[in-house]
Scaffold this motif. Structure first.
Motif, PDB file in Angstrom:
ATOM      1  N   SER A   3      34.377  46.938  60.462  1.00 50.84           N
ATOM      2  CA  SER A   3      33.851  46.494  59.172  1.00 50.84           C
ATOM      3  C   SER A   3      34.978  46.478  58.134  1.00 50.84           C
ATOM      4  O   SER A   3      35.961  47.202  58.253  1.00 50.84           O
ATOM      5  CB  SER A   3      32.725  47.412  58.711  1.00 50.84           C
ATOM      6  N   TYR A   4      34.804  45.650  57.131  1.00 48.76           N
ATOM      7  CA  TYR A   4      35.779  45.542  56.045  1.00 48.76           C
ATOM      8  C   TYR A   4      35.182  46.219  54.834  1.00 48.76           C
ATOM      9  O   TYR A   4      34.184  45.746  54.278  1.00 48.76           O
ATOM     10  CB  TYR A   4      36.067  44.064  55.756  1.00 48.76           C
ATOM     11  N   ASP A   5      35.770  47.364  54.420  1.00 51.32           N
ATOM     12  CA  ASP A   5      35.178  48.123  53.327  1.00 51.32           C
ATOM     13  C   ASP A   5      36.015  48.087  52.049  1.00 51.32           C
ATOM     14  O   ASP A   5      35.857  48.913  51.176  1.00 51.32           O
ATOM     15  CB  ASP A   5      34.913  49.569  53.762  1.00 51.32           C
ATOM     16  N   LYS A   6      36.901  47.123  51.941  1.00 53.13           N
ATOM     17  CA  LYS A   6      37.704  46.974  50.722  1.00 53.13           C
ATOM     18  C   LYS A   6      36.961  46.052  49.749  1.00 53.13           C
ATOM     19  O   LYS A   6      36.130  45.251  50.137  1.00 53.13           O
ATOM     20  CB  LYS A   6      39.061  46.361  51.070  1.00 53.13           C
ATOM     21  N   PRO A   7      37.265  46.146  48.458  1.00 49.30           N
ATOM     22  CA  PRO A   7      36.595  45.260  47.500  1.00 49.30           C
ATOM     23  C   PRO A   7      37.021  43.807  47.723  1.00 49.30           C
ATOM     24  O   PRO A   7      38.166  43.525  48.058  1.00 49.30           O
ATOM     25  CB  PRO A   7      37.059  45.771  46.146  1.00 49.30           C
ATOM     26  N   LEU A   8      36.085  42.896  47.542  1.00 50.04           N
ATOM     27  CA  LEU A   8      36.357  41.470  47.675  1.00 50.04           C
ATOM     28  C   LEU A   8      36.456  40.850  46.285  1.00 50.04           C
ATOM     29  O   LEU A   8      35.901  41.370  45.319  1.00 50.04           O
ATOM     30  CB  LEU A   8      35.233  40.803  48.480  1.00 50.04           C
ATOM     31  N   VAL A  60      53.031  28.847  40.313  1.00 52.88           N
ATOM     32  CA  VAL A  60      54.382  29.406  40.205  1.00 52.88           C
ATOM     33  C   VAL A  60      54.968  29.584  41.599  1.00 52.88           C
ATOM     34  O   VAL A  60      54.264  29.552  42.603  1.00 52.88           O
ATOM     35  CB  VAL A  60      54.369  30.753  39.440  1.00 52.88           C
ATOM     36  N   SER A  61      56.279  29.791  41.643  1.00 53.96           N
ATOM     37  CA  SER A  61      56.983  29.852  42.925  1.00 53.96           C
ATOM     38  C   SER A  61      56.763  31.167  43.672  1.00 53.96           C
ATOM     39  O   SER A  61      56.915  31.221  44.880  1.00 53.96           O
ATOM     40  CB  SER A  61      58.481  29.668  42.699  1.00 53.96           C
ATOM     41  N   GLY A  62      56.462  32.229  42.948  1.00 58.81           N
ATOM     42  CA  GLY A  62      56.357  33.548  43.578  1.00 58.81           C
ATOM     43  C   GLY A  62      57.677  34.293  43.565  1.00 58.81           C
ATOM     44  O   GLY A  62      57.773  35.433  44.009  1.00 58.81           O
ATOM     45  N   LYS A  63      58.727  33.637  43.073  1.00 65.29           N
ATOM     46  CA  LYS A  63      60.039  34.280  42.948  1.00 65.29           C
ATOM     47  C   LYS A  63      60.176  34.750  41.510  1.00 65.29           C
ATOM     48  O   LYS A  63      60.065  33.970  40.581  1.00 65.29           O
ATOM     49  CB  LYS A  63      61.151  33.298  43.285  1.00 65.29           C
ATOM     50  N   GLY A  64      60.396  36.010  41.333  1.00 70.95           N
ATOM     51  CA  GLY A  64      60.507  36.537  39.981  1.00 70.95           C
ATOM     52  C   GLY A  64      61.069  37.936  39.992  1.00 70.95           C
ATOM     53  O   GLY A  64      61.503  38.443  41.023  1.00 70.95           O
ATOM     54  N   LYS A  65      61.046  38.574  38.853  1.00 72.96           N
ATOM     55  CA  LYS A  65      61.576  39.920  38.699  1.00 72.96           C
ATOM     56  C   LYS A  65      60.443  40.855  38.312  1.00 72.96           C
ATOM     57  O   LYS A  65      59.675  40.561  37.389  1.00 72.96           O
ATOM     58  CB  LYS A  65      62.638  39.937  37.595  1.00 72.96           C
ATOM     59  N   ILE A  66      60.306  41.958  39.032  1.00 73.18           N
ATOM     60  CA  ILE A  66      59.297  42.964  38.697  1.00 73.18           C
ATOM     61  C   ILE A  66      59.842  43.805  37.553  1.00 73.18           C
ATOM     62  O   ILE A  66      60.907  44.420  37.668  1.00 73.18           O
ATOM     63  CB  ILE A  66      58.949  43.849  39.912  1.00 73.18           C
ATOM     64  N   LEU A  67      59.120  43.818  36.448  1.00 72.09           N
ATOM     65  CA  LEU A  67      59.548  44.585  35.288  1.00 72.09           C
ATOM     66  C   LEU A  67      58.927  45.973  35.261  1.00 72.09           C
ATOM     67  O   LEU A  67      59.485  46.893  34.703  1.00 72.09           O
ATOM     68  CB  LEU A  67      59.181  43.844  34.000  1.00 72.09           C
ATOM     69  N   SER A  68      57.762  46.104  35.878  1.00 65.55           N
ATOM     70  CA  SER A  68      57.064  47.381  35.857  1.00 65.55           C
ATOM     71  C   SER A  68      56.010  47.379  36.953  1.00 65.55           C
ATOM     72  O   SER A  68      55.646  46.340  37.474  1.00 65.55           O
ATOM     73  CB  SER A  68      56.401  47.591  34.499  1.00 65.55           C
ATOM     74  N   TRP A  69      55.518  48.539  37.289  1.00 69.11           N
ATOM     75  CA  TRP A  69      54.429  48.653  38.241  1.00 69.11           C
ATOM     76  C   TRP A  69      53.678  49.941  37.951  1.00 69.11           C
ATOM     77  O   TRP A  69      54.119  50.759  37.152  1.00 69.11           O
ATOM     78  CB  TRP A  69      54.933  48.639  39.694  1.00 69.11           C
ATOM     79  N   VAL A  70      52.548  50.086  38.602  1.00 70.00           N
ATOM     80  CA  VAL A  70      51.725  51.267  38.384  1.00 70.00           C
ATOM     81  C   VAL A  70      51.166  51.727  39.727  1.00 70.00           C
ATOM     82  O   VAL A  70      50.912  50.925  40.613  1.00 70.00           O
ATOM     83  CB  VAL A  70      50.583  50.967  37.380  1.00 70.00           C
ATOM     84  N   THR A  71      51.035  53.031  39.876  1.00 71.69           N
ATOM     85  CA  THR A  71      50.392  53.612  41.043  1.00 71.69           C
ATOM     86  C   THR A  71      49.120  54.303  40.563  1.00 71.69           C
ATOM     87  O   THR A  71      49.184  55.199  39.721  1.00 71.69           O
ATOM     88  CB  THR A  71      51.307  54.642  41.735  1.00 71.69           C
ATOM     89  N   PHE A  72      47.980  53.843  41.073  1.00 66.06           N
ATOM     90  CA  PHE A  72      46.715  54.444  40.679  1.00 66.06           C
ATOM     91  C   PHE A  72      46.442  55.672  41.538  1.00 66.06           C
ATOM     92  O   PHE A  72      46.572  55.616  42.751  1.00 66.06           O
ATOM     93  CB  PHE A  72      45.561  53.440  40.848  1.00 66.06           C
ATOM     94  N   HIS A  73      46.065  56.761  40.895  1.00 66.56           N
ATOM     95  CA  HIS A  73      45.734  57.982  41.607  1.00 66.56           C
ATOM     96  C   HIS A  73      44.239  58.250  41.599  1.00 66.56           C
ATOM     97  O   HIS A  73      43.771  59.193  42.212  1.00 66.56           O
ATOM     98  CB  HIS A  73      46.495  59.168  41.001  1.00 66.56           C
ATOM     99  N   GLN A  74      43.499  57.421  40.888  1.00 68.66           N
ATOM    100  CA  GLN A  74      42.040  57.509  40.844  1.00 68.66           C
ATOM    101  C   GLN A  74      41.476  56.560  41.885  1.00 68.66           C
ATOM    102  O   GLN A  74      41.877  55.415  41.968  1.00 68.66           O
ATOM    103  CB  GLN A  74      41.537  57.113  39.457  1.00 68.66           C
ATOM    104  N   ILE A  75      40.544  57.020  42.686  1.00 69.80           N
ATOM    105  CA  ILE A  75      39.914  56.160  43.690  1.00 69.80           C
ATOM    106  C   ILE A  75      38.761  55.419  43.012  1.00 69.80           C
ATOM    107  O   ILE A  75      37.778  56.026  42.606  1.00 69.80           O
ATOM    108  CB  ILE A  75      39.414  56.976  44.896  1.00 69.80           C
ATOM    109  N   TYR A  76      38.928  54.099  42.876  1.00 67.49           N
ATOM    110  CA  TYR A  76      37.886  53.283  42.267  1.00 67.49           C
ATOM    111  C   TYR A  76      36.937  52.706  43.296  1.00 67.49           C
ATOM    112  O   TYR A  76      35.812  52.382  42.994  1.00 67.49           O
ATOM    113  CB  TYR A  76      38.517  52.168  41.430  1.00 67.49           C
ATOM    114  N   TRP A  77      37.425  52.495  44.522  1.00 65.95           N
ATOM    115  CA  TRP A  77      36.611  51.947  45.598  1.00 65.95           C
ATOM    116  C   TRP A  77      36.844  52.782  46.837  1.00 65.95           C
ATOM    117  O   TRP A  77      37.950  53.263  47.081  1.00 65.95           O
ATOM    118  CB  TRP A  77      36.985  50.496  45.913  1.00 65.95           C
ATOM    119  N   GLU A  78      35.829  52.947  47.617  1.00 67.00           N
ATOM    120  CA  GLU A  78      35.924  53.742  48.856  1.00 67.00           C
ATOM    121  C   GLU A  78      37.045  53.233  49.761  1.00 67.00           C
ATOM    122  O   GLU A  78      37.754  53.980  50.363  1.00 67.00           O
ATOM    123  CB  GLU A  78      34.601  53.728  49.601  1.00 67.00           C
ATOM    124  N   GLY A  79      37.183  51.899  49.883  1.00 64.31           N
ATOM    125  CA  GLY A  79      38.149  51.287  50.796  1.00 64.31           C
ATOM    126  C   GLY A  79      39.559  51.573  50.416  1.00 64.31           C
ATOM    127  O   GLY A  79      40.493  51.414  51.131  1.00 64.31           O
TER     128      GLY A  79
END
Length: 79
Positions: A3-8, A60-79
């Motif tokens: 089964s697929y239990d990730k959010p769609l 867009v091309s998909g080629k770019g520069k990542i300026l920032s990112w975030v790591t979530f530590h709260q579980i919002y969805w079971e998956g």
């Protein structure tokens, strides 16, 4: 079969729908304000710069520069 239990994606979301429609065709898009030209992701109903409600998806091309990112530590969805 497993089964697929990730959010769609919410295809009823009028702001996110163009992203998923283009993705199904193998295209990457971001939202671009028709008034000031600001590009932003994720899609929003109002431009964060000029508050315009007129925005369009831009491929867009998909080629770019990542300026920032975030790591979530709260579980919002079971998956």
């Amino acid at each position: 079969m497993t089964s697929y239990d990730k959010p769609l994606p919410d295809l009823d979301d009028v702001h996110a729908r163009p992203f998923w429609d283009h993705a199904a065709r193998g295209e990457l898009t971001i939202q671009r304000c028709n008034s000031c030209g600001d590009r932003h992701f994720p899609p929003t109903p109002i431009c964060r710069v000029c508050l315009s409600e007129t925005q369009s998806p831009e491929v867009v091309s998909g080629k770019g520069k990542i300026l920032s990112w975030v790591t979530f530590h709260q579980i919002y969805w079971e998956g």
